[in-house]
Design an enzyme around this catalytic site. Structure first.
Site, PDB file in Angstrom:
ATOM      1  CD  GLU A   4      -8.888  -0.699   0.810  1.00  0.00           C
ATOM      2  OE1 GLU A   4      -7.990  -0.979  -0.017  1.00  0.00           O
ATOM      3  OE2 GLU A   4      -8.728  -0.777   2.038  1.00  0.00           O
TER       4      GLU A   4
ATOM      5  CG  ASP B  63      -7.808   2.436   0.823  1.00  0.00           C
ATOM      6  OD1 ASP B  63      -8.958   2.914   0.935  1.00  0.00           O
ATOM      7  OD2 ASP B  63      -7.192   1.891   1.767  1.00  0.00           O
TER       8      ASP B  63
ATOM      9  N   GLY C  37      -4.355  -4.214   5.988  1.00  0.00           N
ATOM     10  CA  GLY C  37      -3.320  -4.052   6.994  1.00  0.00           C
ATOM     11  C   GLY C  37      -3.494  -2.747   7.742  1.00  0.00           C
TER      12      GLY C  37
ATOM     13  CE  LYS D 232      -3.911   3.853   2.431  1.00  0.00           C
ATOM     14  NZ  LYS D 232      -5.159   3.290   2.970  1.00  0.00           N
TER      15      LYS D 232
ATOM     16  CE  LYS E 120      -4.677   0.177   0.374  1.00  0.00           C
ATOM     17  NZ  LYS E 120      -5.418  -0.550   1.439  1.00  0.00           N
TER      18      LYS E 120
ATOM     19  CB  SER F   4      -0.885  -0.025   1.252  1.00  0.00           C
ATOM     20  OG  SER F   4      -1.624   1.163   1.363  1.00  0.00           O
TER      21      SER F   4
ATOM     22  CE  LYS G 125      -7.356  -2.276   6.742  1.00  0.00           C
ATOM     23  NZ  LYS G 125      -7.412  -0.808   6.849  1.00  0.00           N
TER      24      LYS G 125
ATOM     25  CG  ASP H  78     -10.549  -0.782   5.140  1.00  0.00           C
ATOM     26  OD1 ASP H  78     -10.859  -1.214   6.259  1.00  0.00           O
ATOM     27  OD2 ASP H  78      -9.425  -0.261   4.938  1.00  0.00           O
TER      28      ASP H  78
HETATM   29  O1  OSB Z   1      -7.132   1.833   4.731  1.00  0.00           O
HETATM   30  O2  OSB Z   1      -6.092   0.079   4.294  1.00  0.00           O
HETATM   31  C1  OSB Z   1      -6.147   1.127   4.912  1.00  0.00           C
HETATM   32  C2  OSB Z   1      -2.943   1.732   6.930  1.00  0.00           C
HETATM   33  C3  OSB Z   1      -3.460   2.315   8.068  1.00  0.00           C
HETATM   34  C4  OSB Z   1      -4.823   2.522   8.140  1.00  0.00           C
HETATM   35  C5  OSB Z   1      -5.658   2.166   7.080  1.00  0.00           C
HETATM   36  C6  OSB Z   1      -5.146   1.563   5.944  1.00  0.00           C
HETATM   37  C7  OSB Z   1      -3.759   1.368   5.863  1.00  0.00           C
HETATM   38  C8  OSB Z   1      -3.082   0.810   4.695  1.00  0.00           C
HETATM   39  C9  OSB Z   1      -1.732   0.178   4.915  1.00  0.00           C
HETATM   40  O3  OSB Z   1      -3.498   0.908   3.558  1.00  0.00           O
HETATM   41  C10 OSB Z   1      -1.760  -1.295   4.823  1.00  0.00           C
HETATM   42  C11 OSB Z   1      -0.515  -1.953   5.405  1.00  0.00           C
HETATM   43  O4  OSB Z   1       0.465  -2.090   4.683  1.00  0.00           O
HETATM   44  O5  OSB Z   1      -0.538  -2.327   6.601  1.00  0.00           O
HETATM   45 MG    MG Z   2      -8.338   0.759   3.380  1.00  0.00          MG
END
Ligand code: OSB
Ligand code: MG
Length: 369
Positions: free
Chosen positions: A213, A188, A290, A163, A161, A135, A262, A238
């Site tokens: 996402e 995402d 994650g 952001k 992924k 991510s 998660k 999510d």
């Molecule tokens: O929205 O998936 C998410 C990290 C912190 C809070 C929310 C998210 C995320 C990530 C990182 O996208 C995922 C990872 O590598 O742990």
């Molecule tokens: Mg997310």
């Protein structure tokens, strides 16, 4: 089983790089690490809370209070026949699912260790390796983004992924897609858009994404159901899926194509597995998200991701993508096929580096003998 001792630690463990989403920045882990003892067994877990309540309503400080004042006493009073008994024991406490999850994970580890089995095996895992990706946070400009993505691809990650947020969505996604036409790519939004942005979001359909996402509100299912027919890209939830009931509502309302699981967001492995099973029965794929976990939470995630309906790559990168030095002695490393190997030893398998954990602990609390 009766839990004899619970120890909580607030930690601060810096990340190798600041992580930026549509709504906040993370500079390091502000998790709560849990250690439990029962019947001579020691087990570990993690509530992967952040510094601020910007992903969900919790943060390290709220989870700290709820764990001490309510959840730890409830757990100490319970007689547990299995780890499935933890979630019902916590049911009077509304929400606060990350606080619950940190404790629940540790009880799963206790039971797995007592049975001499791996956590993956106890949960019903079927894979010896799980596919993973990275991510990638919001970057300062597109050349930087291409460099960062290229670096992860060079390391062997086969799924990226991005952001996204308004002003950082169509153009960065286009740039990555044009540079790597065959890359498995997804985005995402962390709840930053509104239903009125549907036409703008549909511009992302040009980039052959695995999924989009959580574009809409963190607590929404209804508007996502309205958005879904307006997009060609698969829609993934999510933040909105915090319990098996929420998953059932989303499936019945046709509000998504895919669910990001998660276990920390859902309050534990038991309810996460229920959502996995429910989605599988509905023909809906899931993948493992994650929360930038330490090596303890990461091992829990890898175990869960070995279940059969986790058919898309997870946001479970190798430990060195997050930390220069982690609080475990056996970090995951990336296999050449963009997978992590599921541990086969007892419990979740993370071996805690207690000396380094002491170094990064900012507060401790314990209850029990
Ligand atoms: O929205 O998936 C998410 C990290 C912190 C809070 C929310 C998210 C995320 C990530 C990182 O996208 C995922 C990872 O590598 O742990
Ligand atoms: Mg997310």
């Amino acid at each position: 089983m009766r839990i004899e001792r619970i120890e909580l630690r607030k930690i601060h463990l810096p990340y190798v790089a600041m992580f930026e989403t549509s709504g906040w920045r993370e500079t390091g882990s502000h998790a709560i690490i849990v250690r439990m003892e029962a019947e001579g067994i020691v087990a570990w877990g993690e509530a992967p809370t952040g510094e601020s309540p910007f992903y969900n309503e919790e943060n390290q400080k709220t989870a700290w209070v709820i764990m001490q004042d309510y959840l730890a006493p409830m757990l100490m009073a319970a007689d547990l026949a299995s780890p499935w008994d933890v979630t019902p024991a916590f049911s009077r406490v509304r929400g606060n699912r990350m606080a619950k999850a940190g404790l629940e994970f540790t009880v799963w580890d206790l039971f797995a260790r007592r049975a001499g089995r791996s956590l993956a095996d106890l949960l019903g895992g079927v894979r010896d390796r799980v596919e993973v990706g990275v991510s990638v946070g919001i970057q300062k400009d597109i050349p930087t983004l291409l460099k960062v993505v290229g670096g992860y691809l060079d390391e062997g990650y086969a799924r990226i992924k991005l952001k996204i947020k308004p002003g950082w969505d169509v153009e960065p996604t286009r740039a990555v897609r044009e540079t790597w036409p065959d890359l498995r790519l997804q985005v995402d939004a962390n709840s930053i858009y509104r239903l009125e942005d549907a036409a703008h979001l549909a511009e992302l359909d040009a980039f052959d994404l695995l999924l989009i996402e959580q574009p809409l509100a963190h607590d929404d299912i209804f508007d996502h159901a309205k958005l879904k027919p307006l997009l060609k890209s698969p829609l993934c939830l999510d933040e909105s899926i915090v319990s098996p009931d929420h998953a059932r509502w989303a499936i019945e309302m046709n509000a998504c194509d895919i669910i990001n699981i998660k276990p920390s967001r859902i309050g534990g492995l038991g309810d996460a597995k229920r959502i996995h099973d429910m989605a599988q029965a509905a023909g809906m794929p899931v993948w493992h998200g994650g929360m930038l976990e330490t090596g303890i939470g990461r091992a829990v995630n890898v175990a869960l991701a070995s279940l059969p309906n986790f058919t898309l790559p997870g946001d479970i990168s190798a430990n060195d993508r997050y930390f220069e030095r982690d609080i475990v002695k056996n970090p995951f490393t990336l296999n050449s096929d963009s997978t992590l190997t599921v541990p086969t030893g007892v419990g979740h398998g993370a071996v805690v580096d207690e000396d380094y954990l002491d170094d990064v602990t900012i507060e401790r609390w314990e209850v029990g003998a």
